[in-house]
Scaffold this motif. Structure first.
Motif, PDB file in Angstrom:
ATOM      1  N   LYS A 279      43.791 -31.725  -9.789  1.00 29.17           N
ATOM      2  CA  LYS A 279      44.728 -31.889 -10.902  1.00 29.17           C
ATOM      3  C   LYS A 279      44.338 -31.024 -12.098  1.00 29.17           C
ATOM      4  O   LYS A 279      45.203 -30.483 -12.790  1.00 29.17           O
ATOM      5  CB  LYS A 279      44.802 -33.366 -11.301  1.00 29.17           C
ATOM      6  CG  LYS A 279      45.481 -34.223 -10.236  1.00 29.17           C
ATOM      7  CD  LYS A 279      45.705 -35.654 -10.686  1.00 29.17           C
ATOM      8  CE  LYS A 279      44.437 -36.447 -10.646  1.00 29.17           C
ATOM      9  NZ  LYS A 279      44.695 -37.903 -10.895  1.00 29.17           N
TER      10      LYS A 279
ATOM     11  N   LYS B 133      46.574 -27.998 -13.734  1.00 29.47           N
ATOM     12  CA  LYS B 133      46.898 -27.905 -15.159  1.00 29.47           C
ATOM     13  C   LYS B 133      46.466 -26.568 -15.741  1.00 29.47           C
ATOM     14  O   LYS B 133      47.155 -25.985 -16.588  1.00 29.47           O
ATOM     15  CB  LYS B 133      46.254 -29.052 -15.926  1.00 29.47           C
ATOM     16  CG  LYS B 133      46.740 -29.143 -17.369  1.00 29.47           C
ATOM     17  CD  LYS B 133      46.331 -30.440 -18.027  1.00 29.47           C
ATOM     18  CE  LYS B 133      46.959 -30.553 -19.411  1.00 29.47           C
ATOM     19  NZ  LYS B 133      46.587 -31.852 -20.048  1.00 29.47           N
TER      20      LYS B 133
ATOM     21  N   GLU C 109      50.814 -31.512 -15.939  1.00 32.89           N
ATOM     22  CA  GLU C 109      50.076 -32.496 -15.170  1.00 32.89           C
ATOM     23  C   GLU C 109      50.575 -32.519 -13.731  1.00 32.89           C
ATOM     24  O   GLU C 109      51.779 -32.403 -13.472  1.00 32.89           O
ATOM     25  CB  GLU C 109      50.245 -33.893 -15.788  1.00 32.89           C
ATOM     26  CG  GLU C 109      49.760 -34.019 -17.219  1.00 32.89           C
ATOM     27  CD  GLU C 109      48.245 -33.902 -17.337  1.00 32.89           C
ATOM     28  OE1 GLU C 109      47.548 -34.166 -16.324  1.00 32.89           O
ATOM     29  OE2 GLU C 109      47.760 -33.559 -18.425  1.00 32.89           O
TER      30      GLU C 109
END
Length: 271
Positions: A195, A199, A205
């Motif tokens: 994640k 980003k 996100e």
């Protein structure tokens, strides 16, 4: 100049392929590409050449007429690909009520996970027979028993002619399995680096598998080369994902293994 982000997972990989090393057995890895354009026939052009009717001015060229492709029939013939109707029919025939209630799919719901529907090869004594029956092979994976089941269905009679159940056989994953693997990884603490890299690459996100293009390789356990949590991979259905940012770079997540049978994520020893 392309940039490689040396953070989090260690690599955000740009390019069209990933070299796979380590103890995993990778089966049928295909990186996503662009879809091909539809082919266009030539019958319209041929018909236009015949449009000059008797009595017409020979210098007048009639406009070309493009015919629509005929609607697909209910049944194919010979070695023709399965029609949509045939596929829908054998999908219904392959799993009876008892099997549906006893089986489990990749999301943990009732019913085994369908993997593929293919035209079956003819029997040895039917190879040269133009009237040989058409058959379909339906393959699905039952997560309740960790079994790969293949059923051969006669398209003429609708009867299941053969059923094969095998354990420890792991064909390439279906799209639904890749999506569920990504969902489990995103929700797991070990998905934090994925994640973070997403980003870095997008400024957004990562919350859903829909944000990624996904391919995968089946992972099998190798003694002494992985944590104990992955010892049953091969008996269990385990995947390593190759996620790609939509319209962006690949993210290297090869050291993470998702055990779909146990619904757990583990990390390979990178030492």
């Amino acid at each position: 100049m392309r940039k490689t982000v040396h953070r989090h997972l260690g690599k955000v990989v740009a390019g069209a392929a990933i070299a796979v090393a380590g103890t995993a057995v990778m089966i049928g890895v295909t990186l996503p590409g662009t879809a091909g354009a539809d082919d266009t026939g030539t019958r319209g052009a041929n018909q236009a050449a015949r449009q000059t009717a008797e009595g017409q001015d020979q210098n007048t060229v009639a406009p070309g007429v493009v015919e629509q492709a005929p609607a697909e029939g209910d049944k194919g013939a010979g070695r023709d690909p399965l029609t949509d109707d045939e596929i829908e029919r054998v999908e219904r025939l392959a799993v009876d009520r008892q099997q549906f209630n006893a089986g489990e799919n990749v999301e943990g719901d009732r019913g085994p996970q369908q993997l593929s529907v293919d035209l079956a090869e003819p029997e040895a004594d039917e190879v040269d027979d133009p009237n040989a029956p058409r058959r379909a092979e339906v393959t699905f994976y039952d997560y309740k028993s960790d079994a790969l089941v293949t059923k051969t269905i006669n398209l003429d009679t609708g009867k299941v002619e053969d059923t094969t159940t095998r354990h420890g056989v792991q064909p390439p994953a279906s799209r639904a399995e890749n999506i569920e693997a990504a969902r489990l990884l995103i929700a797991d603490p070990l998905g934090a680096d994925l994640k973070a890299d997403y980003k870095d690459a997008t400024g957004k996100e990562l919350t859903s598998p829909d944000q990624l293009l996904l391919t995968s390789g089946v992972y099998r356990a190798a003694p002494g080369a992985q944590p104990a949590a992955l010892d049953r991979c091969g008996e269990h259905r385990c995947l390593r994902l190759f996620p790609k940012v939509r319209n962006g770079p690949w993210i290297d997540a090869r050291h993470l293994v998702i055990d779909l049978s146990a619904r757990k994520v583990a990390e390979l020893d990178r030492g």
